[in-house]
Write a protein that holds these residues in place. Structure first.
Motif, PDB file in Angstrom:
ATOM      1  N   UNK A 173       8.485 -49.419  37.941  1.00  0.00           N
ATOM      2  CA  UNK A 173       7.468 -50.341  37.441  1.00  0.00           C
ATOM      3  C   UNK A 173       8.070 -51.317  36.429  1.00  0.00           C
ATOM      4  N   UNK A 174       8.917 -50.816  35.549  1.00  0.00           N
ATOM      5  CA  UNK A 174       9.548 -51.685  34.546  1.00  0.00           C
ATOM      6  C   UNK A 174      10.386 -52.767  35.230  1.00  0.00           C
ATOM      7  N   UNK A 175      11.172 -52.385  36.227  1.00  0.00           N
ATOM      8  CA  UNK A 175      11.999 -53.354  36.939  1.00  0.00           C
ATOM      9  C   UNK A 175      11.156 -54.406  37.635  1.00  0.00           C
ATOM     10  N   UNK A 176      10.047 -53.982  38.225  1.00  0.00           N
ATOM     11  CA  UNK A 176       9.182 -54.934  38.927  1.00  0.00           C
ATOM     12  C   UNK A 176       8.483 -55.874  37.950  1.00  0.00           C
ATOM     13  N   UNK A 177       8.125 -55.395  36.787  1.00  0.00           N
ATOM     14  CA  UNK A 177       7.497 -56.267  35.784  1.00  0.00           C
ATOM     15  C   UNK A 177       8.513 -57.284  35.268  1.00  0.00           C
ATOM     16  N   UNK A 178       9.756 -56.862  35.068  1.00  0.00           N
ATOM     17  CA  UNK A 178      10.808 -57.808  34.672  1.00  0.00           C
ATOM     18  C   UNK A 178      10.972 -58.883  35.753  1.00  0.00           C
ATOM     19  N   UNK A 179      10.953 -58.445  37.008  1.00  0.00           N
ATOM     20  CA  UNK A 179      11.070 -59.397  38.124  1.00  0.00           C
ATOM     21  C   UNK A 179       9.887 -60.358  38.147  1.00  0.00           C
ATOM     22  N   UNK A 180       8.695 -59.873  37.838  1.00  0.00           N
ATOM     23  CA  UNK A 180       7.519 -60.755  37.765  1.00  0.00           C
ATOM     24  C   UNK A 180       7.746 -61.864  36.744  1.00  0.00           C
ATOM     25  N   UNK A 181       8.335 -61.500  35.629  1.00  0.00           N
ATOM     26  CA  UNK A 181       8.566 -62.470  34.546  1.00  0.00           C
ATOM     27  C   UNK A 181       9.571 -63.542  34.971  1.00  0.00           C
ATOM     28  N   UNK A 182      10.593 -63.145  35.726  1.00  0.00           N
ATOM     29  CA  UNK A 182      11.659 -64.088  36.092  1.00  0.00           C
ATOM     30  C   UNK A 182      11.370 -64.894  37.343  1.00  0.00           C
TER      31      UNK A 182
END
Length: 505
Positions: A19-28
């Motif tokens: 989930x953390x990785x996907x949220x970071x990807x959402x931001x970028x």
């Protein structure tokens, strides 16, 4: 008890990290082109759409209630689905006799595969289809272990909602027909009550089948076009090669042995029916010339068996092998991760991988550059719109040749005070306006069409702006051209007739 605790902790750890990785990807990242269509379906909730069944439209409707253009908001259900997939993989592994190390390896294979990372990130039917495949497989395992009406009912419901998510579930259904050849499942499938489960399935999917019927089954037109332009050109070797690369080549060390392990395991009563089912489903998908990501769900099942094989065979021989194998997976996964998830900012991604322009473009995944792409495109359309006389602006609409272009305008356009966009591509055909066309229309497209396309429908077409995209993956996406179209030759109603057989062109 200790194994259950360890397994639970492993699943929770992978879920949190994922989930953390996907949220970071959402931001970028920005949106992938097809996502604009799926988001737009939420404005038109129905029992079906031209390209896919209705479930994604229902989820889009919920997400759209936030009134947001943020990537994270429109990925909420994709993130939920991903976590559920990880949980189900853990549960299936345990049901098949795996312990905590098998669960760890199975989930690690998913995490280090850029193909899974990307398909789990996007708001597309793929991730939700995968969820229902995995859920159906979980129910199938339980049904084979305990062939009773309760488990068959759960399997039926899972398959029905899988059908309402993506039509590829028919390959799952085709595969489980093999259960008629196994004694412990054949009896209940041929019982007098079995017709009830078939009825339950058809009752659940009936609204979508009715929608397809009254719209003259557009899914067949879509599949025909898909085979004509893409699937007929695929070879088994190319699909297999792309599949291995997309899922991280080192995971082949797990899922390929898993295929053989299914047939050779001593638990033949449980494993053999599942092995035959998986093999048949893969065979049917291959014969249907499916794209490489169509096989993702089946590979998950092979990964599960492979992880059990690794735990019960390899680690039983040398326990210490868990550490170098895990390290190999993690290192390759970290290298490949940014190609599946946008965990790096755009410029960092280019610098880290030392990417250089080839033929005026970088050729990188869409999501890395679409945020800036659509800011430039909306600004360009806005400047064209503002250049029109006030009277023409009042009635002007925007024509996006591709549904992704029309969907982007309808998502971002209000922030630029732009009018709504229409299109005759895909499901946008269903939502096209009727009546007379305005005197002036702003049209735009990428390299898929030229000025000749719009000159068929207007007496005056002038190209006024080009928006350059140096990061495009394909030549056709290098530029988006904006046109001012005046003096339409027909009404909206006539246009709809003209495009009736060209929805997917």
């Amino acid at each position: 008890m200790k194994n259950i605790k360890n397994t639970t902790l492993i699943i929770m750890l992978f879920s949190v990290v994922n989930l953390v990785l996907h949220i970071i990807a959402d931001y970028n990242s920005g949106f992938q082109g097809d996502e604009f269509l799926h988001i737009t379906t939420g404005n038109y909730p129905a029992f079906g759409y031209m390209e896919f069944p209705p479930v994604i439209g229902w989820m889009a409707w919920i997400q759209n209630q936030f009134g947001s253009t943020a990537v994270f908001v429109h990925h909420i259900f994709a993130h939920i689905a991903t976590i559920l997939i990880l949980i189900l993989i853990g549960l299936i592994t345990v049901e098949l006799g795996g312990k905590s190390k098998a669960v760890f390896i199975a989930l690690l294979c998913i995490m280090v595969s850029p193909g899974f990372d990307r398909s789990h990130q996007l708001f597309q039917p793929v991730v939700f289809s995968e969820l229902f495949w995995v859920l159906s497989f979980y129910q199938l395992v339980r049904f084979i272990k305990e062939p009773n009406n309760k488990n068959l009912f759960y399997l039926t419901v899972a398959l029905a909602f899988g059908f309402l998510t993506k039509y590829d579930i028919v390959f799952f259904i085709a595969g489980i027909c093999s259960l008629f050849f196994f004694k412990n499942t054949k009896k209940i499938l041929l019982s007098r009550q079995s017709w009830r489960f078939a009825l339950i399935f058809f009752v659940i999917v009936a609204p979508n089948l009715w929608w397809q019927y009254i719209h003259r089954f557009p899914m067949f037109q879509m599949f025909s076009r898909l085979y004509e332009t893409q699937l007929d050109k695929l070879s088994i070797g190319a699909v297999l090669g792309q599949l291995i690369i997309d899922l991280n080549p080192v995971t082949l060390l797990i899922w390929l042995p898993g295929w053989f392990y299914m047939f050779n395991n001593k638990s033949k009563v449980l494993y053999r029916p599942l092995a035959v089912y998986i093999t048949l489903s893969i065979l049917f998908l291959a014969l249907a010339k499916g794209k490489h990501y169509y096989f993702f769900s089946e590979v998950i099942f092979l990964i599960i068996f492979g992880s059990i094989w690794f735990e019960q065979t390899v680690l039983a021989w040398r326990k210490w092998l868990l550490y170098p194998v895990s390290a190999l997976f993690i290192l390759t996964g970290l290298f490949l991760l940014p190609w599946g998830l946008m965990v790096l900012p755009l410029n960092s991604f280019i610098n880290v991988y030392k990417l250089k322009k080839e033929e005026n473009r970088y050729g990188i995944p869409d999501e890395y550059y679409t945020k800036s792409k659509w800011v430039k495109t909306m600004s360009a359309i806005k400047s064209v719109y503002d250049s029109l006389p006030v009277k023409e602006r009042h009635s002007c609409l925007i024509w996006g040749k591709h549904y992704g272009q029309a969907g982007a305008v309808n998502l971002f356009g209000s922030a630029y005070s732009l009018p709504k966009a229409f299109s005759y591509h895909g499901s946008f055909y269903s939502w096209a306006p009727g009546g007379q066309m305005p005197e002036t229309v702003i049209a735009f497209t990428n390299g898929e069409a030229t000025i000749d396309f719009f000159e068929c429908y207007f007496n005056s077409v002038v190209a006024v702006k080009k928006v350059y995209n140096p990061y495009a993956s394909f030549d056709k996406d290098l530029f988006q051209t904006i046109y001012i179209c005046k003096k339409p030759k027909q009404s909206f109603d006539k246009l709809k007739v003209l495009f009736e057989k060209r929805i997917f062109e």
